[in-house]
Each structure stands twice: as structure tokens, then as C-alpha cells.
Design a protein around this motif. Structure first.
Motif, PDB file in Angstrom:
ATOM      1  N   PHE A 128       0.832  -1.305   0.236  1.00  0.00           N
ATOM      2  CA  PHE A 128       0.052   0.047  -0.025  1.00  0.00           C
ATOM      3  C   PHE A 128       0.922   1.189  -0.165  1.00  0.00           C
ATOM      4  CE2 PHE A 128      -3.188  -3.033   1.102  1.00  0.00           C
ATOM      5  CZ  PHE A 128      -4.383  -2.566   0.165  1.00  0.00           C
ATOM      6  N   ASP A 129       2.175   1.218   0.708  1.00  0.00           N
ATOM      7  CA  ASP A 129       2.909   2.382   0.391  1.00  0.00           C
ATOM      8  C   ASP A 129       3.469   2.604  -0.932  1.00  0.00           C
ATOM      9  OD1 ASP A 129       4.240   4.530   1.837  1.00  0.00           O
ATOM     10  OD2 ASP A 129       6.113   3.517   1.144  1.00  0.00           O
ATOM     11  N   ILE A 130       3.330   1.414  -1.706  1.00  0.00           N
ATOM     12  CA  ILE A 130       4.065   1.710  -3.227  1.00  0.00           C
ATOM     13  C   ILE A 130       3.021   2.343  -3.708  1.00  0.00           C
ATOM     14  CG2 ILE A 130       4.346   0.304  -5.360  1.00  0.00           C
ATOM     15  CD1 ILE A 130       5.661  -1.688  -3.757  1.00  0.00           C
ATOM     16  N   LEU A 131       1.591   2.123  -3.613  1.00  0.00           N
ATOM     17  CA  LEU A 131       0.434   2.695  -4.270  1.00  0.00           C
ATOM     18  C   LEU A 131       0.635   4.470  -3.785  1.00  0.00           C
ATOM     19  CD1 LEU A 131      -2.788   0.922  -3.852  1.00  0.00           C
ATOM     20  CD2 LEU A 131      -1.736   1.409  -5.645  1.00  0.00           C
ATOM     21  N   TYR A 132       0.760   4.565  -2.528  1.00  0.00           N
ATOM     22  CA  TYR A 132       0.842   6.052  -1.886  1.00  0.00           C
ATOM     23  C   TYR A 132       2.001   6.802  -2.553  1.00  0.00           C
ATOM     24  CZ  TYR A 132       1.793   9.975   1.203  1.00  0.00           C
ATOM     25  OH  TYR A 132       2.282  11.371   1.650  1.00  0.00           O
ATOM     26  N   ALA A 150      -2.810   5.332   3.295  1.00  0.00           N
ATOM     27  CA  ALA A 150      -3.233   4.989   4.849  1.00  0.00           C
ATOM     28  C   ALA A 150      -3.446   3.966   5.167  1.00  0.00           C
ATOM     29  CB  ALA A 150      -4.489   6.052   5.097  1.00  0.00           C
ATOM     30  N   THR A 151      -3.610   2.917   4.363  1.00  0.00           N
ATOM     31  CA  THR A 151      -3.609   1.517   4.580  1.00  0.00           C
ATOM     32  C   THR A 151      -2.231   0.923   5.133  1.00  0.00           C
ATOM     33  OG1 THR A 151      -5.411   1.300   2.886  1.00  0.00           O
ATOM     34  CG2 THR A 151      -4.464  -0.772   3.947  1.00  0.00           C
ATOM     35  N   SER A 152      -1.399   1.475   4.349  1.00  0.00           N
ATOM     36  CA  SER A 152      -0.096   1.329   5.040  1.00  0.00           C
ATOM     37  C   SER A 152       0.427   1.582   6.280  1.00  0.00           C
ATOM     38  CB  SER A 152       0.840   2.042   3.896  1.00  0.00           C
ATOM     39  OG  SER A 152       2.541   1.834   4.444  1.00  0.00           O
ATOM     40  N   PHE A 153      -0.348   3.022   6.953  1.00  0.00           N
ATOM     41  CA  PHE A 153       0.017   3.266   8.338  1.00  0.00           C
ATOM     42  C   PHE A 153      -0.719   2.249   9.153  1.00  0.00           C
ATOM     43  CE2 PHE A 153      -0.046   7.807   5.935  1.00  0.00           C
ATOM     44  CZ  PHE A 153       1.285   7.623   5.958  1.00  0.00           C
ATOM     45  N   ALA A 154      -2.010   1.777   8.808  1.00  0.00           N
ATOM     46  CA  ALA A 154      -2.731   0.860   9.646  1.00  0.00           C
ATOM     47  C   ALA A 154      -1.999  -0.499   9.601  1.00  0.00           C
ATOM     48  CB  ALA A 154      -4.013   0.505   8.834  1.00  0.00           C
ATOM     49  N   TYR A 155      -1.056  -0.633   8.742  1.00  0.00           N
ATOM     50  CA  TYR A 155      -0.481  -2.148   8.927  1.00  0.00           C
ATOM     51  C   TYR A 155       0.573  -1.764   9.667  1.00  0.00           C
ATOM     52  CZ  TYR A 155      -2.791  -5.135   5.439  1.00  0.00           C
ATOM     53  OH  TYR A 155      -3.732  -6.263   4.891  1.00  0.00           O
ATOM     54  N   ALA A 156       1.072  -0.618   9.478  1.00  0.00           N
ATOM     55  CA  ALA A 156       2.432  -0.455  10.544  1.00  0.00           C
ATOM     56  C   ALA A 156       1.922  -0.373  11.973  1.00  0.00           C
ATOM     57  CB  ALA A 156       2.997   1.083  10.152  1.00  0.00           C
ATOM     58  N   LEU A 169     -11.384  -3.696   4.245  1.00  0.00           N
ATOM     59  CA  LEU A 169     -12.766  -3.528   4.094  1.00  0.00           C
ATOM     60  C   LEU A 169     -12.898  -1.932   4.430  1.00  0.00           C
ATOM     61  CD1 LEU A 169     -15.543  -4.294   3.649  1.00  0.00           C
ATOM     62  CD2 LEU A 169     -15.674  -4.684   5.907  1.00  0.00           C
ATOM     63  N   PHE A 170     -12.175  -1.412   5.417  1.00  0.00           N
ATOM     64  CA  PHE A 170     -12.313  -0.038   5.928  1.00  0.00           C
ATOM     65  C   PHE A 170     -11.898   0.777   4.726  1.00  0.00           C
ATOM     66  CE2 PHE A 170     -11.072   3.871   7.976  1.00  0.00           C
ATOM     67  CZ  PHE A 170     -12.316   4.272   8.465  1.00  0.00           C
ATOM     68  N   HIS A 171     -10.615   0.481   4.362  1.00  0.00           N
ATOM     69  CA  HIS A 171      -9.751   1.616   3.837  1.00  0.00           C
ATOM     70  C   HIS A 171     -10.281   1.422   2.354  1.00  0.00           C
ATOM     71  CE1 HIS A 171      -7.062   3.050   6.611  1.00  0.00           C
ATOM     72  NE2 HIS A 171      -7.001   1.987   7.202  1.00  0.00           N
ATOM     73  N   ILE A 172     -10.418   0.250   1.520  1.00  0.00           N
ATOM     74  CA  ILE A 172     -10.802   0.347   0.312  1.00  0.00           C
ATOM     75  C   ILE A 172     -12.326   0.942   0.202  1.00  0.00           C
ATOM     76  CG2 ILE A 172     -11.639  -1.250  -1.575  1.00  0.00           C
ATOM     77  CD1 ILE A 172      -9.278  -3.139  -0.623  1.00  0.00           C
ATOM     78  N   SER A 173     -13.206   0.783   1.269  1.00  0.00           N
ATOM     79  CA  SER A 173     -14.368   1.326   1.068  1.00  0.00           C
ATOM     80  C   SER A 173     -14.433   2.854   1.135  1.00  0.00           C
ATOM     81  CB  SER A 173     -15.429   0.839   2.190  1.00  0.00           C
ATOM     82  OG  SER A 173     -15.484  -0.525   2.145  1.00  0.00           O
ATOM     83  N   VAL A 174     -13.643   3.368   2.094  1.00  0.00           N
ATOM     84  CA  VAL A 174     -13.240   4.698   2.121  1.00  0.00           C
ATOM     85  C   VAL A 174     -12.571   5.359   1.076  1.00  0.00           C
ATOM     86  CG1 VAL A 174     -12.017   6.839   3.371  1.00  0.00           C
ATOM     87  CG2 VAL A 174     -13.410   4.866   4.707  1.00  0.00           C
ATOM     88  N   GLY A 175     -11.810   4.481   0.188  1.00  0.00           N
ATOM     89  CA  GLY A 175     -11.120   5.075  -1.126  1.00  0.00           C
ATOM     90  C   GLY A 175     -12.096   5.156  -2.056  1.00  0.00           C
ATOM     91  N   ILE A 176     -12.973   4.071  -2.317  1.00  0.00           N
ATOM     92  CA  ILE A 176     -14.127   4.082  -3.198  1.00  0.00           C
ATOM     93  C   ILE A 176     -15.191   5.306  -2.930  1.00  0.00           C
ATOM     94  CG2 ILE A 176     -15.888   2.720  -4.240  1.00  0.00           C
ATOM     95  CD1 ILE A 176     -14.042   0.262  -3.856  1.00  0.00           C
ATOM     96  N   LEU A 177     -15.454   5.332  -1.793  1.00  0.00           N
ATOM     97  CA  LEU A 177     -16.639   6.376  -1.496  1.00  0.00           C
ATOM     98  C   LEU A 177     -16.134   7.771  -1.718  1.00  0.00           C
ATOM     99  CD1 LEU A 177     -19.302   6.636   0.154  1.00  0.00           C
ATOM    100  CD2 LEU A 177     -18.327   7.075   2.295  1.00  0.00           C
ATOM    101  N   GLY A 178     -14.689   8.026  -1.475  1.00  0.00           N
ATOM    102  CA  GLY A 178     -14.164   9.218  -1.966  1.00  0.00           C
ATOM    103  C   GLY A 178     -14.324   9.617  -3.515  1.00  0.00           C
ATOM    104  N   ILE A 179     -14.341   8.448  -4.322  1.00  0.00           N
ATOM    105  CA  ILE A 179     -14.588   8.591  -5.526  1.00  0.00           C
ATOM    106  C   ILE A 179     -16.000   9.066  -6.054  1.00  0.00           C
ATOM    107  CG2 ILE A 179     -14.486   7.659  -7.972  1.00  0.00           C
ATOM    108  CD1 ILE A 179     -11.986   5.869  -7.135  1.00  0.00           C
ATOM    109  N   PHE A 180     -16.932   8.316  -5.207  1.00  0.00           N
ATOM    110  CA  PHE A 180     -18.223   8.600  -5.584  1.00  0.00           C
ATOM    111  C   PHE A 180     -18.776   9.973  -4.939  1.00  0.00           C
ATOM    112  CE2 PHE A 180     -18.482   3.902  -5.961  1.00  0.00           C
ATOM    113  CZ  PHE A 180     -19.360   3.892  -7.252  1.00  0.00           C
ATOM    114  N   TRP A 181     -18.021  10.426  -3.906  1.00  0.00           N
ATOM    115  CA  TRP A 181     -18.511  11.718  -3.398  1.00  0.00           C
ATOM    116  C   TRP A 181     -17.543  12.861  -4.015  1.00  0.00           C
ATOM    117  CZ3 TRP A 181     -18.635  10.794   2.583  1.00  0.00           C
ATOM    118  CH2 TRP A 181     -19.876  10.084   2.698  1.00  0.00           C
ATOM    119  N   GLN A 182     -16.702  12.477  -4.893  1.00  0.00           N
ATOM    120  CA  GLN A 182     -15.783  13.560  -5.639  1.00  0.00           C
ATOM    121  C   GLN A 182     -15.086  14.446  -4.561  1.00  0.00           C
ATOM    122  OE1 GLN A 182     -18.962  15.549  -7.687  1.00  0.00           O
ATOM    123  NE2 GLN A 182     -18.998  14.087  -9.466  1.00  0.00           N
TER     124      GLN A 182
END
Length: 198
Positions: A57-61, A100-106, A140-153
Motif C-alpha cells: 500500500f505504500d507503493i500505491l501512495y 493510509a492503509t500502509s499506516f494501518a498495517y504499520a 474493508l475499511f480503507h478500500i470502502s473509504v477510498g471508493i466512497l471518496g471517488i463517488f463523493w468527488q
């Protein structure tokens, strides 16, 4: 304007080093896995799998940060380096949000160490009873929040990249000022509450 460009480009220049470090972590874990198949070590443990999640996930960031202002829509006039569209801005914002998922894994890695060192929990017990829940809840949490951000623009240009912000800047969704939000708006405030849960 040169100072602003410098501030935009410094994170872009540093982010590839983070990607390199993450790749080295993944290579190291992969070597451990290969040794385990030859029977020389005990194999991958929870620690390794948490490291893989953190590095991936840090690679994505870091990739999102490396792109800098390029994905920003050129039509927004934020910077002359902008070459993207709203869709590329959403993609960069999503990538950075997934960081942010990377921080959760840390954080889970720290919890793992406390359980192993302080409470003397065995890795087998953690792997069977807790680890599946750790991964499931984080993803589940981070991917949901990430996708929600796209829908909420809510992924819009700010600070030299596309991140959580309303557009245009300093707009309002409730008529508090003269500029009405085209993207983001009150969703940005709600979305920020999700981020505070991190």
C-alpha cells in the motif's frame, strides 16, 4: 511561483526512494518464502504478511506522490504542470488515500510486537485467531473509504496533487460565500471524519 513549484516537486523527487525501499522489503519477504519452501526456515509468519501489506500500500501512495501535479486536470488552472483529467485526479487521490492503509498495517505491526514480546503470544495463535480479522477489517475499511471518496468527488487538486479537497478552493456547499462547490463540498467534511478514525 518558483517556490511553489519547488514545494510541488520535492515530494515527487523523494517518493521513488520510498517505492525502492518497499520493493526491497517485498524482495526480502519473497526470499524468506523461497527458503521456507526448501525447508531451511519456518516460513512466512504474521510479521512478514503485515510487512507485505504495509509495503504494497505504500507503493500505491508513493507512486501517487511521484506523479505530483501531472494527474491534475489542466482545465482547472492550478499549475502549468497539470496534464490530466478529472478521472486521473480521482485515480491519484484514490492511490494516495490507499496509502493510509500502509499506516494501518504499520500500527498492526506494532500491535503484533506487543502481543509477541509483552504478552508472549505464539505466532500460530495470532495467525489463526487474529490475523484474518486484522486484514479483513483494514482492507474493508480503507478500500470502502477510498471508493466512497471517488463517488463523493472529494479527490481534487490541492497542495500540488490530487487529494481530499473541495473544488474550487474555499467554496461552500451551503451558500456561506459566493463560490459554490462543484466537487467535494460537504462530502469533504464527512470524509474527513472517516479519516479521523484512522
Amino acid at each position: 511561483d518558483k517556490r511553489k513549484a519547488f514545494l510541488y516537486l520535492v515530494p515527487c523527487a523523494m517518493a521513488p526512494f520510498s517505492v525502492l525501499g518497499d520493493i526491497l522489503i517485498l524482495v526480502s519477504v519473497n526470499r524468506t518464502r523461497k527458503k521456507a519452501t526448501n525447508g531451511r526456515t519456518q516460513g512466512l509468519v504474521t510479521y512478514h504478511r503485515l510487512l507485505v501489506g504495509m509495503a504494497a500500500f505504500d507503493i500505491l501512495y508513493s507512486t501517487g506522490r511521484t506523479l505530483g501535479p501531472l494527474p491534475m486536470p489542466s482545465s482547472y488552472g492550478e499549475t502549468s504542470a497539470a496534464r490530466g483529467t478529472v478521472a486521473t485526479c480521482d485515480l491519484q487521490g484514490f492511490m494516495i488515500q490507499m496509502g493510509a492503509t500502509s499506516f494501518a498495517y504499520a500500527t498492526l505491526l506494532m500491535v503484533y510486537y506487543v502481543m509477541v514480546i509483552r504478552y508472549r503470544c505464539k505466532d500460530d495463535w495470532i495467525a489463526k485467531r487474529l490475523e484474518p480479522w486484522m486484514h479483513a477489517l483494514i482492507l474493508l475499511f480503507h478500500i470502502s473509504v477510498g471508493i466512497l471518496g471517488i463517488f463523493w468527488q472529494v479527490y481534487n487538486p490541492a497542495f500540488g496533487l490530487c487529494t481530499v479537497a473541495s473544488y474550487p478552493h474555499q467554496c461552500s456547499y451551503d451558500g456561506e460565500n459566493d463560490v459554490i462547490c462543484e466537487r467535494g463540498g460537504y462530502h469533504e467534511e464527512i470524509f474527513s471524519l472517516f479519516l479521523d478514525l484512522l
